[in-house]
Motif scaffolding. Structure first.
Motif, PDB file in Angstrom:
ATOM      1  N   ARG A 189       0.850  -1.202   0.000  1.00 23.05           N
ATOM      2  CA  ARG A 189       0.000   0.000   0.000  1.00 23.05           C
ATOM      3  C   ARG A 189       0.884   1.249   0.000  1.00 23.05           C
ATOM      4  O   ARG A 189       1.836   1.351   0.758  1.00 23.05           O
ATOM      5  N   ASP A 197      -1.162   4.747  -9.043  1.00 22.08           N
ATOM      6  CA  ASP A 197      -2.600   4.739  -9.326  1.00 22.08           C
ATOM      7  C   ASP A 197      -3.348   4.068  -8.169  1.00 22.08           C
ATOM      8  O   ASP A 197      -3.526   2.850  -8.143  1.00 22.08           O
ATOM      9  N   GLU A 198      -3.781   4.872  -7.221  1.00 21.78           N
ATOM     10  CA  GLU A 198      -4.425   4.339  -6.014  1.00 21.78           C
ATOM     11  C   GLU A 198      -5.767   3.676  -6.315  1.00 21.78           C
ATOM     12  O   GLU A 198      -6.130   2.683  -5.676  1.00 21.78           O
ATOM     13  N   GLU A 199      -6.490   4.196  -7.289  1.00 21.48           N
ATOM     14  CA  GLU A 199      -7.781   3.602  -7.657  1.00 21.48           C
ATOM     15  C   GLU A 199      -7.576   2.199  -8.236  1.00 21.48           C
ATOM     16  O   GLU A 199      -8.275   1.253  -7.865  1.00 21.48           O
ATOM     17  N   ALA A 200      -6.604   2.058  -9.123  1.00 20.24           N
ATOM     18  CA  ALA A 200      -6.297   0.741  -9.698  1.00 20.24           C
ATOM     19  C   ALA A 200      -5.786  -0.206  -8.615  1.00 20.24           C
ATOM     20  O   ALA A 200      -6.107  -1.400  -8.622  1.00 20.24           O
ATOM     21  N   TYR A 201      -5.010   0.331  -7.678  1.00 18.89           N
ATOM     22  CA  TYR A 201      -4.507  -0.481  -6.566  1.00 18.89           C
ATOM     23  C   TYR A 201      -5.677  -1.046  -5.757  1.00 18.89           C
ATOM     24  O   TYR A 201      -5.727  -2.243  -5.469  1.00 18.89           O
ATOM     25  N   GLU A 202      -6.608  -0.192  -5.382  1.00 19.96           N
ATOM     26  CA  GLU A 202      -7.748  -0.626  -4.566  1.00 19.96           C
ATOM     27  C   GLU A 202      -8.589  -1.672  -5.292  1.00 19.96           C
ATOM     28  O   GLU A 202      -9.068  -2.628  -4.679  1.00 19.96           O
ATOM     29  N   LYS A 203      -8.743  -1.503  -6.592  1.00 18.99           N
ATOM     30  CA  LYS A 203      -9.526  -2.463  -7.381  1.00 18.99           C
ATOM     31  C   LYS A 203      -8.837  -3.831  -7.399  1.00 18.99           C
ATOM     32  O   LYS A 203      -9.471  -4.855  -7.167  1.00 18.99           O
ATOM     33  N   ARG A 206      -8.713  -6.337  -4.199  1.00 22.21           N
ATOM     34  CA  ARG A 206      -9.772  -7.322  -3.919  1.00 22.21           C
ATOM     35  C   ARG A 206      -9.277  -8.743  -4.173  1.00 22.21           C
ATOM     36  O   ARG A 206      -9.680  -9.677  -3.501  1.00 22.21           O
ATOM     37  N   GLY A 240      -2.726  -0.419 -12.670  1.00 21.30           N
ATOM     38  CA  GLY A 240      -2.903   0.628 -13.673  1.00 21.30           C
ATOM     39  C   GLY A 240      -1.924   0.352 -14.804  1.00 21.30           C
ATOM     40  O   GLY A 240      -1.880  -0.749 -15.348  1.00 21.30           O
TER      41      GLY A 240
END
Length: 189
Positions: free
Chosen positions: A32, A37-43, A46, A79
C-alpha cells in the motif's frame, strides 16, 4: 580458530526456489502506498495477488560475510505500472550488491538519494552492479515470472522506509505495449 563451514545449495532455475531457504511473500496488500494509481490499486487489492516471493539464505549480520537470495517477481500491473519489488537503500548505505537475472524479463530501477535515476533492462544472463548509496528496485516488464539472484553483504541491512516515504523519482509503465520510464508525479526530495 573455528571456521565457518562452506556450503552449497541448488537453485531451481525454473521456479527460483532455494529449498530450505527463508521464504518471504509480498502480496499487493503489503505494498500500500507504493503504486501511483491508487484507484487501480484498490480495485486489484480485492484479489490481493502475490507480487513477489524471496528465498533467502542469510548469515549473521557481520562485516565480511555474504547473504544471497532469489526473488520471483510475478507479472502484473497496477494501472499502467508494472509489478515491482518494494525497493530499498541499504541500512549501511556504503554497501554494494550484485543481481543476476535467471529467467524472464524485467529491469532494475536505481536512484541516488537526490533522485538521479538509472534504468537497466534485465534478461537471463544480465548482471547488475548496484553501487553503494543507490536505492534499487526490480520490475517485471514481461509476461512470465522474472527470477533473479541477489548477493549482498550480510551486514548491509535494508532501508525500506525511505522508499515508502518518498518513492522513486521515476516509475516504469506500460504505454501502448512499450516499456516507458517516466517521472513519478508523487516524487519528493
Amino acid at each position: 580458530m573455528e571456521y565457518k563451514r562452506p556450503f552449497g545449495v541448488k537453485i531451481d532455475l525454473e521456479t527460483g526456489v532455494i529449498p530450505g531457504a527463508k521464504r518471504i511473500v509480498r502480496k499487493l496488500s503489503d505494498m500500500r502506498g507504493y503504486f501511483v494509481d491508487e484507484e487501480a490499486y484498490e480495485k486489484l487489492l480485492r484479489e490481493d495477488p502475490v507480487v513477489y516471493e524471496v528465498y533467502a539464505i542469510e548469515q549473521e549480520e557481520r562485516e565480511g560475510d555474504l547473504n544471497f537470495a532469489t526473488t520471483v517477481l510475478y507479472p502484473g500491473k497496477v494501472g499502467k505500472e508494472f509489478f515491482f519489488t518494494k525497493g530499498h537503500y541499504h541500512a549501511k548505505a556504503d554497501r554494494a550488491e550484485i543481481y543476476y537475472a535467471l529467467k524472464g524479463k524485467g529491469g532494475m530501477l536505481l536512484q541516488t538519494p537526490e533522485g538521479e535515476a538509472e534504468w537497466i533492462p534485465m534478461e537471463p544472463g544480465t548482471v547488475v552492479y548496484v553501487p553503494p548509496y543507490w536505492a534499487h528496485r526490480t520490475v517485471n516488464t514481461g509476461g512470465e515470472p522474472f527470477v533473479f539472484l541477489a548477493i549482498y553483504p550480510a551486514d548491509a541491512g535494508h532501508d525500506y522506509g525511505s522508499i515508502k516515504e518518498k518513492g522513486f523519482s521515476k516509475i516504469v509503465i506500460d504505454e501502448g505495449g512499450e516499456v516507458k520510464i517516466v517521472d513519478n508525479p508523487r516524487w519528493s526530495v
